[in-house]
Motif scaffolding. Structure first.
Motif, short mmCIF file in Angstrom:
data_model
loop_
_atom_site.label_atom_id
_atom_site.label_comp_id
_atom_site.label_asym_id
_atom_site.label_seq_id
_atom_site.Cartn_x
_atom_site.Cartn_y
_atom_site.Cartn_z
N LYS A 35 -38.55 25.66 -42.64
CA LYS A 35 -38.55 27.11 -42.55
C LYS A 35 -38.50 27.66 -43.85
N THR A 160 -29.92 27.74 -37.95
CA THR A 160 -29.35 28.97 -37.48
C THR A 160 -29.70 29.28 -35.97
N TYR A 162 -32.82 30.30 -35.42
CA TYR A 162 -34.02 30.99 -35.36
C TYR A 162 -35.13 30.15 -36.06
N ASN A 163 -36.24 30.66 -35.57
CA ASN A 163 -37.61 29.71 -36.09
C ASN A 163 -38.73 30.82 -35.87
N TYR A 164 -38.59 31.61 -37.00
CA TYR A 164 -39.59 32.63 -37.07
C TYR A 164 -40.73 32.16 -37.97
N LEU A 169 -42.03 37.26 -36.79
CA LEU A 169 -40.79 37.88 -37.18
C LEU A 169 -40.88 39.34 -36.65
N TYR A 173 -36.62 43.23 -38.42
CA TYR A 173 -35.83 42.50 -38.80
C TYR A 173 -35.19 42.99 -40.32
N TYR A 180 -34.95 37.24 -43.86
CA TYR A 180 -34.92 36.00 -43.13
C TYR A 180 -34.79 34.83 -44.03
N GLU A 184 -31.63 32.48 -44.03
CA GLU A 184 -31.87 30.81 -43.89
C GLU A 184 -31.31 29.86 -45.04
#
Length: 415
Positions: A35, A160, A162-164, A169, A173, A180, A184
């Motif tokens: 990521k 976290t 989240y996997n944007y 995204l 945000y 982001y 991370e």
């Protein structure tokens, strides 16, 4: 186990716990770096290479260092070096470059290599040779405990949920894409700060502790032995042990390192669910270590190694055929039956080496280089055959044939 060895063994057991924390955070870091550095599974798998290649480069110099000084000196240097690597996560969070993380993992692994080169033979020497395999499996149970804590708890601090991507995204945000990535990236720092603090604490305790010298260290002090003896590889049971360790380590790490990738990318599980399964995976490993240690009271270690290897060949076949959740449950079984393999092969391979124990230990640790190439081959097959990703597990299946042979014939002392 004699009472005079209780305290030193307790201290050494803590080392097995520490390097398990370090090495078993790698699967989580592979998922996280996919990521933060926008990598695919194959590219991220080189995280393992950066870590484990240190185990190929440094065992001989480390064995020479300990031959010249002592096991204790090597352990303290290793603890402090690994702690430095953990603290480097803070400047790396500002750089945000994949190469910086690879360098950090290399530094941490070098420190851990000191610990592993010293601790495995030291544990086998603190007591009778007849119970060496059982004693090393007991020590490695603390390795399993560290693996479980890494998988079940520390992974949740890093991942976290989240996997944007840049495309998915949310527009609102905070800080956009950079915000982001920073969030991370920051998630990776706390576990390594805690690890560094623990490493430094254990180092301080060891500095003020007295560890007994064992027979090969007493001989070293007479100044009549080589710092490293390459001729020890002529011993067939050691040579076969090095080969078996190469393939076992590579097969184990191929399954470990890709576990979260398998769960999230191919089975479709969310990260929080995947980390729970990863915790169960490592819990199976821990249970296998404890149960295996108890079974060795009644069964020969080499016989258990052979039977466990055959079971894992069957389980890897199930993963190859079915994939999906069936394959995931089969991996839990693989983890249980892998548990005794490394310490059992290690103790059988250094049996009867005498003053060449440090040299033999160095070559066995070098065999961990399997971790730096076999997982990459597995990831390459998985990444380039996404429709039949589960076929990649033919690689660890083949690896377990080598451990089965060692438990069948390879362990025998012939020369």
């Amino acid at each position: 186990m004699r009472n005079k060895y209780l305290i030193p063994l307790s201290l050494i057991f803590s080392l097995f716990f520490l390097w398990a924390i370090s090495s078993n955070l790698l699967p989580t870091m592979i998922r996280q770096l996919m990521k933060t550095c926008e990598l695919n599974a194959f590219e991220a798998s080189f995280t393992e290479s950066a870590y484990w290649i240190a185990y190929f480069i440094f065992p001989i110099p480390i064995a020479m260092f300990m031959k010249r000084f002592s096991y204790k000196s090597g352990i303290i240097v290793g603890l402090l070096l690994a702690a430095v690597g953990g603290l480097l996560f803070f400047p790396a969070a500002s750089i945000k470059q994949y190469w910086a993380y690879l360098m950090i993992f290399f530094i941490i692994a070098t420190g851990m290599c000191f610990l592993e080169t010293a601790a495995n033979p030291y544990v086998t020497a603190l007591g009778s040779q007849e119970t060496a395999s059982r004693r090393l499996n007991l020590a490695q149970s603390f390795n399993g405990l560290g693996a479980f804590i890494s998988a079940m708890f520390l992974s949740k601090l890093i991942l976290t949920g989240y996997n944007y991507t840049r495309e998915t995204l949310p527009q609102d945000y905070p800080g956009g894409w950079d915000g982001y990535i920073q969030m991370e990236t920051d998630a990776m720092k706390l576990p390594y700060l805690c690890l560094a603090a623990l490493l430094i604490l254990i180092a301080i305790i060891l500095i003020f502790s007295k560890l007994p010298k064992i027979d090969d260290e007493k001989n070293d002090n007479k100044g009549n032995t080589k710092l490293i003896n390459f001729k020890v590889l002529k011993r067939s049971h050691l040579k076969c042990g090095v080969i078996a360790q190469f393939f076992y380590n590579g097969g184990q790490t191929a399954i470990n390192s890709l576990f979260l990738v398998y769960c999230c990318m191919y089975v479709g599980l969310p990260e929080d669910t995947a980390t729970i399964f990863f915790g169960f995976y490592m819990l199976a490993f821990l249970a296998g270590r404890w149960i295996g240690t108890m079974l060795m009271v009644k069964f020969r270690p080499q016989d258990m190694l052979f039977v466990y290897s055959i079971v894992n060949i069957i389980l890897c076949g199930i993963i190859m055929i079915f994939g999906g959740m069936t394959g995931l449950y089969a991996m839990l079984g693989v983890s249980f039956f892998m548990s005794i393999m490394y310490p059992t092969q290690f103790s059988l391979a250094i049996n009867d080496l005498g003053e060449d124990t440090k040299s033999g230990s160095a070559f066995l640790v070098m065999a961990i280089i399997g971790n730096a190439c076999i997982p990459q081959l597995t990831a390459y097959i998985m990444n380039h055959n996404k429709d039949v990703y589960y076929f990649a597990y033919i690689i660890p299946l083949i690896c377990f044939f080598f451990t089965a042979y060692y438990g069948w014939k390879g362990y025998k002392i012939k020369d």
